[in-house]
Write an enzyme that holds these catalytic residues in place. Structure first.
Site, mmCIF file in Angstrom:
data_model
loop_
_atom_site.group_PDB
_atom_site.id
_atom_site.type_symbol
_atom_site.label_atom_id
_atom_site.label_comp_id
_atom_site.label_asym_id
_atom_site.label_seq_id
_atom_site.Cartn_x
_atom_site.Cartn_y
_atom_site.Cartn_z
ATOM 1 N N LEU A 1 -79.668 -13.228 -97.971
ATOM 2 C CA LEU A 1 -79.127 -12.192 -98.856
ATOM 3 C C LEU A 1 -77.599 -12.190 -98.788
ATOM 4 O O LEU A 1 -77.011 -12.426 -97.729
ATOM 5 C CB LEU A 1 -79.649 -10.818 -98.453
ATOM 6 C CG LEU A 1 -81.173 -10.621 -98.517
ATOM 7 C CD1 LEU A 1 -81.524 -9.184 -98.175
ATOM 8 C CD2 LEU A 1 -81.720 -10.999 -99.890
ATOM 9 N N GLY B 1 -84.727 -13.432 -89.877
ATOM 10 C CA GLY B 1 -83.497 -12.918 -89.280
ATOM 11 C C GLY B 1 -83.169 -11.622 -89.976
ATOM 12 O O GLY B 1 -83.977 -11.130 -90.779
ATOM 13 N N GLY B 2 -81.998 -11.037 -89.716
ATOM 14 C CA GLY B 2 -81.620 -9.756 -90.301
ATOM 15 C C GLY B 2 -81.806 -9.741 -91.806
ATOM 16 O O GLY B 2 -82.516 -8.883 -92.348
ATOM 17 N N ASP B 3 -81.193 -10.680 -92.509
ATOM 18 C CA ASP B 3 -81.319 -10.708 -93.969
ATOM 19 C C ASP B 3 -81.661 -12.121 -94.428
ATOM 20 O O ASP B 3 -81.203 -12.591 -95.454
ATOM 21 C CB ASP B 3 -80.024 -10.227 -94.630
ATOM 22 C CG ASP B 3 -78.809 -11.034 -94.199
ATOM 23 O OD1 ASP B 3 -78.954 -11.895 -93.304
ATOM 24 O OD2 ASP B 3 -77.720 -10.830 -94.761
ATOM 25 N N GLU B 4 -82.472 -12.790 -93.619
ATOM 26 C CA GLU B 4 -82.824 -14.180 -93.880
ATOM 27 C C GLU B 4 -84.350 -14.284 -94.015
ATOM 28 O O GLU B 4 -85.079 -13.706 -93.206
ATOM 29 C CB GLU B 4 -82.373 -15.008 -92.671
ATOM 30 C CG GLU B 4 -81.831 -16.374 -92.978
ATOM 31 C CD GLU B 4 -81.508 -17.082 -91.676
ATOM 32 O OE1 GLU B 4 -81.987 -18.195 -91.491
ATOM 33 O OE2 GLU B 4 -80.811 -16.478 -90.828
#
Lengths: 198, 344
Positions: free
Chosen positions: B209, B249-252
């Protein structure tokens, strides 16, 4: 019920075709686990999906796959329990056929949640029978055919088993017992092998 | 038993063969206790011995419940349950029995025996078969049940062992991301490894993102969590139910689409996801905008790729997409034994 079937099916595909095609079946069906558990409940749509996917991957008709599954259930040397329990039905193939009506009750005695559909055996002529399970899934008819043919080999009997047309859904098989003692058959002792000194 | 003189005695007369079939484990004895006939299964218990003429007191030690030492004691227990231990047979089997008086001039008794609860052991020790029991005898059912129960129990033991192993594994590596309900990296890696191992064709999309950090910073983590939920919804709408959608991941995100090897279709899916991500998302009466970049790899059936190469190729493609500006889609190539490369 479907747990037992799926587990038997897994054993059949893995033993006959190897673990690779079985892995492909699980992947395509989207089943995340490593395999099926015989005592856990699964639903019919899952069984239908596994069956259709396996038939496609193995490039065999569904009917053939199901009948081979029935044969495997009786003949798998790694899991002799089904064959032994079926042989308790009688000393001859004829007695075994007669005992099939008791099979759902016997199964329930061992496993209260085992809900086998009722089985009826009708003698339609000399050595000629019609076995019907009006409530069974049509798929079970092919499995049953495989089981009955493998048990005939086990008893050394010569039989011809054919599907019997039914007006209603369900399963019916015509069984002609040509020679009850055609070949030697496999020996069967009441006592399991490891219990002789128990 | 005491019947008035002149009363006609009712009774039946059975040939020995019929008695053998009805009660294969019987013995007929005289009033003095001498064996007159023994059933075929009883004969198997005393294999190789001639039973006729011997005293039942020498064949069995009997209790009912006090020890029976003579025929007077035996006669007193007629009609009651007897416990019998065969003498001189190697394995000690326990039998129970019932004696009834015989009519006729000679008198004597018919004693029917059973292995009772010892029957599974008796069947094993004496190598008995179905023919050694009458069809009305429940022994076959007892044997069947014992064996069926043993089979079920073995399955139970197997199941609890496997469940325990699976539980430990599950505690260590839960397969879902609790925030979005998508799968996590471990689940995604495990599927990728399976597809590579089995040579099944698939597409892998690596989504990152853009501007997500700004949403977190400006509106707080709750808003960020909400946006991630919206993104998960977009991914679910654009993919099939059999596809594996994972937040790694956080925004993956890593999307694995088994069986999808048509490059055009994959590119269309990636583009649609990017377009959807550009739509404003409503958060706390505000509207925020994010975007995304996707690097993807199409692995044809039987390509023989390994997971590391595939991931490296999708990483490289994602990096190229990011470099090309936001909201870009870039295809990468994963060939076994080759460096990952980005298709120009």
């Amino acid at each position: 019920m479907f747990g037992l079937l799926l587990r038997a099916f897994q054993s059949y595909v893995c033993t006959t075709f190897g673990p690779r095609p079985w892995g492909q079946v699980l992947t395509q069906v989207g089943f995340m686990g490593e395999g099926f558990e015989p005592l856990l409940p699964y639903d019919r749509p899952l069984f239908d999906r596994v069956l259709a996917t396996a038939a496609e991957i193995l490039e065999r008709p569904v009917e053939t796959v199901l009948e081979d599954l029935g044969t495997h259930i009786v003949t798998n040397p790694a899991y002799p329990a089904p064959r032994r329990l079926l042989r308790f039905g009688g000393a001859t193939y004829g007695d075994f056929l007669l005992s099939l009506e008791e099979l759902p009750d016997r199964a329930r005695l061992a496993l209260p949640e085992a809900a086998l559909p009722p089985v009826m055996l009708e003698e339609t002529g000399p050595s000629q029978y019609v076995l019907s399970c009006p409530l069974a899934l049509p798929a079970l008819g092919h499995v049953l055919t495989g089981i009955l043919r493998a048990m005939a080999d086990d008893y050394g009997a010569l039989v011809v088993i054919e599907p019997e047309p039914l007006p209603d859904p369900g399963v019916a098989l015509s069984i002609r017992l040509h020679e009850p003692e055609f070949a030697a058959g496999r020996s069967f002792r009441l006592a399991p092998r490891d219990a002789a000194h128990g | 038993m005491a019947e008035g003189a002149g009363t006609r005695r009712e009774g039946i007369c059975l040939p020995q063969a019929a008695l053998n079939r009805l009660m294969p484990l019987h013995v007929v004895i005289s009033a003095q206790g001498r064996v007159r006939a023994a059933g075929p299964t009883l004969q198997r218990l005393f294999a190789g011995q001639r039973l006729v003429g011997r005293s039942i007191l020498t064949l069995f030690e009997m209790r009912a419940p006090a020890r029976i030492v003579d025929m007077a004691g035996f006669a007193a227990r007629v009609g009651h349950k007897l416990n019998l231990l065969p003498r001189g047979t190697a394995p000690a089997l326990r039998l129970r029995g019932l004696a009834v008086p015989l009519g006729g001039a000679g008198g004597g008794y018919l004693v029917d025996l059973s292995f009772g609860i010892d029957c599974p052991r008796a069947v094993g020790l004496l190598q008995l078969s179905e023919a050694d029991f009458a069809p009305t005898d429940m022994t076959m059912e007892v044997l069947y049940l014992a064996e069926a129960n043993a089979a079920v129990l073995a399955e139970m033991r197997g199941l609890s062992g496997r469940l325990d192993g699976a539980r430990l594994q599950a505690e260590e590596e839960a397969l879902t991301d609790p925030l979005t309900g998508l799968r996590n990296r471990r689940a995604s890696d495990s599927l990728l490894a399976r597809l590579c191992r089995e040579g099944i064709g698939f597409a892998l999309l690596h989504l990152d993102l853009d501007y997500f950090k700004q949403v977190n910073d400006r509106l707080g983590h709750a808003a960020g969590d909400h946006v991630l939920g919206v993104v998960a919804g977009i991914l679910r709408r654009q993919c099939r139910s059999m596809d594996s959608l994972a937040r790694v991941g956080g925004d993956e995100f890593v999307l694995i689409l088994p069986g999808l090897v048509d490059e055009l279709r994959v590119a269309r899916i990636a583009t649609r996801i990017i377009e959807e991500l550009r739509r404003p998302i409503a958060v706390q009466d505000e509207s925020c905008r994010i975007a995304g970049s996707i690097g993807y790899v199409v692995v044809p059936e039987g390509a023989g790729s390994d997971p590391a190469t595939v991931l490296k190729a999708s990483d490289a493609a994602l990096y190229a997409a990011k470099k090309a500006g936001r909201s870009q889609v870039q295809q990468g190539q994963a060939r076994p034994g080759r460096q990952a490369e980005v298709v120009p």
